[in-house]
Design a protein around this motif. Structure first.
Motif, mmCIF file in Angstrom:
data_model
loop_
_atom_site.group_PDB
_atom_site.id
_atom_site.type_symbol
_atom_site.label_atom_id
_atom_site.label_comp_id
_atom_site.label_asym_id
_atom_site.label_seq_id
_atom_site.Cartn_x
_atom_site.Cartn_y
_atom_site.Cartn_z
ATOM 1 N N ILE A 10 0.857 -1.190 0.000
ATOM 2 C CA ILE A 10 0.000 0.000 0.000
ATOM 3 C C ILE A 10 0.891 1.237 0.000
ATOM 4 N N MET A 11 0.791 2.034 -1.079
ATOM 5 C CA MET A 11 1.575 3.270 -1.186
ATOM 6 C C MET A 11 0.607 4.451 -1.079
ATOM 7 N N GLY A 12 0.786 5.293 -0.043
ATOM 8 C CA GLY A 12 -0.053 6.486 0.058
ATOM 9 C C GLY A 12 -1.005 6.500 1.235
ATOM 10 N N LEU A 13 -0.667 5.759 2.291
ATOM 11 C CA LEU A 13 -1.488 5.865 3.504
ATOM 12 C C LEU A 13 -0.870 6.969 4.370
ATOM 13 N N ALA A 14 -1.657 8.007 4.655
ATOM 14 C CA ALA A 14 -1.141 9.102 5.484
ATOM 15 C C ALA A 14 -1.711 9.021 6.903
ATOM 16 N N ASN A 15 -3.002 8.731 6.996
ATOM 17 C CA ASN A 15 -3.679 8.705 8.297
ATOM 18 C C ASN A 15 -5.008 7.941 8.154
ATOM 19 N N LYS A 16 -5.813 7.977 9.230
ATOM 20 C CA LYS A 16 -7.054 7.176 9.213
ATOM 21 C C LYS A 16 -8.099 7.706 8.245
ATOM 22 N N PHE A 17 -7.894 8.921 7.749
ATOM 23 C CA PHE A 17 -8.852 9.492 6.797
ATOM 24 C C PHE A 17 -8.477 9.177 5.351
ATOM 25 N N SER A 18 -7.275 8.666 5.148
ATOM 26 C CA SER A 18 -6.801 8.390 3.780
ATOM 27 C C SER A 18 -7.684 7.349 3.090
ATOM 28 N N ILE A 19 -7.825 7.497 1.787
ATOM 29 C CA ILE A 19 -8.502 6.463 1.003
ATOM 30 C C ILE A 19 -7.743 5.140 1.171
ATOM 31 N N ALA A 20 -6.415 5.236 1.255
ATOM 32 C CA ALA A 20 -5.617 4.009 1.430
ATOM 33 C C ALA A 20 -5.949 3.305 2.743
ATOM 34 N N TYR A 21 -6.445 4.037 3.709
ATOM 35 C CA TYR A 21 -6.836 3.406 4.987
ATOM 36 C C TYR A 21 -8.078 2.523 4.771
ATOM 37 N N GLY A 22 -9.061 3.082 4.074
ATOM 38 C CA GLY A 22 -10.283 2.300 3.779
ATOM 39 C C GLY A 22 -9.949 1.077 2.939
#
Ligand code: NAP
Length: 261
Positions: A10-22
């Motif tokens: 997973i490239m691009g998880l910044a925080n719990k609001f990131s799309i990558a988080y979902g």
């Protein structure tokens, strides 16, 4: 479970609001094992905490704007855990001062930087994909409807997304002979760190909600589940596709506000 035995980056998880988080939540629920990248050492410990919640491995540094970083990051993944099954590229950047007002005020420096980080990085990701992915691997990136129609303030990011979408088609052709699939999700608007840089973003959210056939905005889970589908063998015959996950907003040309008629 759909992703049992599959491992992904997973490239691009910044925080719990990131799309990558979902996306990570959905993939994890489906049984996938996940590895994450962080752009900087500064954010690495924060991302490590989130990665731990997902049972993730060590977080690997990767600033996609730096020559050689993507290849180095992929080599680190392969030495740590061997080849993997999918990559999610959920990365974009523009100077937020240029995500408001007239598009023609875009500076050359920001145009090139936005294209480099938001589009070229995906080409580079795909160039090295053969080294990290097993046959039958899947690569997914994130785009937005502003590439197709004018959305106020989206400006240079719209051009980067249009180029990204065209890249998806060319890269799908390039990698098809290795059994690797390349797709994009065109996600409806979601309030994230990156999105909050777009001028009047809350108006875009409410306009979308009103126009949507489903009368709501998308959620992280909607996008996560669609990404799990594209990363899984359930989508084995799909490549080069831009899948709209936006509660149907993109199909609406004109919608009357009945309350005013
Ligand atoms: P986000 O949480 O802010 O994620 C953006 C990510 O890009 C961050 O992890 C950021 O890392 C990373 N990034 C930026 N420059 C980078 C670089 N040089 N090297 C490595 N990583 C870099 O925002 P998001 O909304 O989830 O965005 C994810 C993707 O979804 C983007 O492609 C975005 O355009 C797309 N998208 C978003 C929406 C929406 O409404 N939110 C809709 C459609 C598509 P740092 O935090 O370390 O800078």
């Amino acid at each position: 479970m759909l992703m049992d035995g599959k491992v992904g980056l997973i490239m691009g998880l910044a925080n719990k609001f990131s799309i990558a988080y979902g996306i990570s939540e959905s993939l994890r629920k489906a049984g996938a094992r996940l590895v994450f990248t962080s752009q900087t050492e500064y954010f690495k410990s924060k991302i490590s905490e989130i990665a731990a919640d997902f049972g993730g491995h060590e977080v690997i540094l990767c600033d996609v704007s730096q020559d050689g970083d993507i290849e180095r990051a992929f080599d680190s993944v392969v030495s740590a855990i061997g080849k993997i099954d999918f990559i999610v590229h959920s990365i974009a950047f523009s100077d937020k001062d240029e995500l408001t007002g007239k598009y023609y005020n875009t500076t050359r420096a920001n145009f090139l930087n936005a294209m480099n980080i938001s589009c070229y990085s995906f080409t580079e990701t795909c160039r090295h994909a053969k080294n990290i992915l097993n046959e039958g691997g899947s690569i997914v990136t994130l785009t937005y409807y502003g590439s197709e129609k004018v959305v106020p303030n989206y400006n240079v990011m719209a051009l980067a997304k249009a180029a990204l979408e065209t890249s998806v088609r060319y890269l799908a052709e390039d990698l098809g002979e290795f059994g690797i699939r390349v797709n994009a999700i065109s996600a409806g608007p979601i309030k994230t760190l990156a999105a909050s840089g777009v001028g009047e973003f809350s108006r875009i959210l409410s306009y979308d909600r009103q126009r949507s056939p489903l009368r709501r905005n998308v959620t992280q889970q909607d996008i996560g589940d669609a990404c799990t589908f594209l990363a899984s063998d359930m989508s084995a015959g799909i490549t080069g596709e831009i899948l709209h996950v936006d509660c149907g907003t993109n199909i609406i040309g004109v919608k009357f506000d009945d309350s005013k008629s």
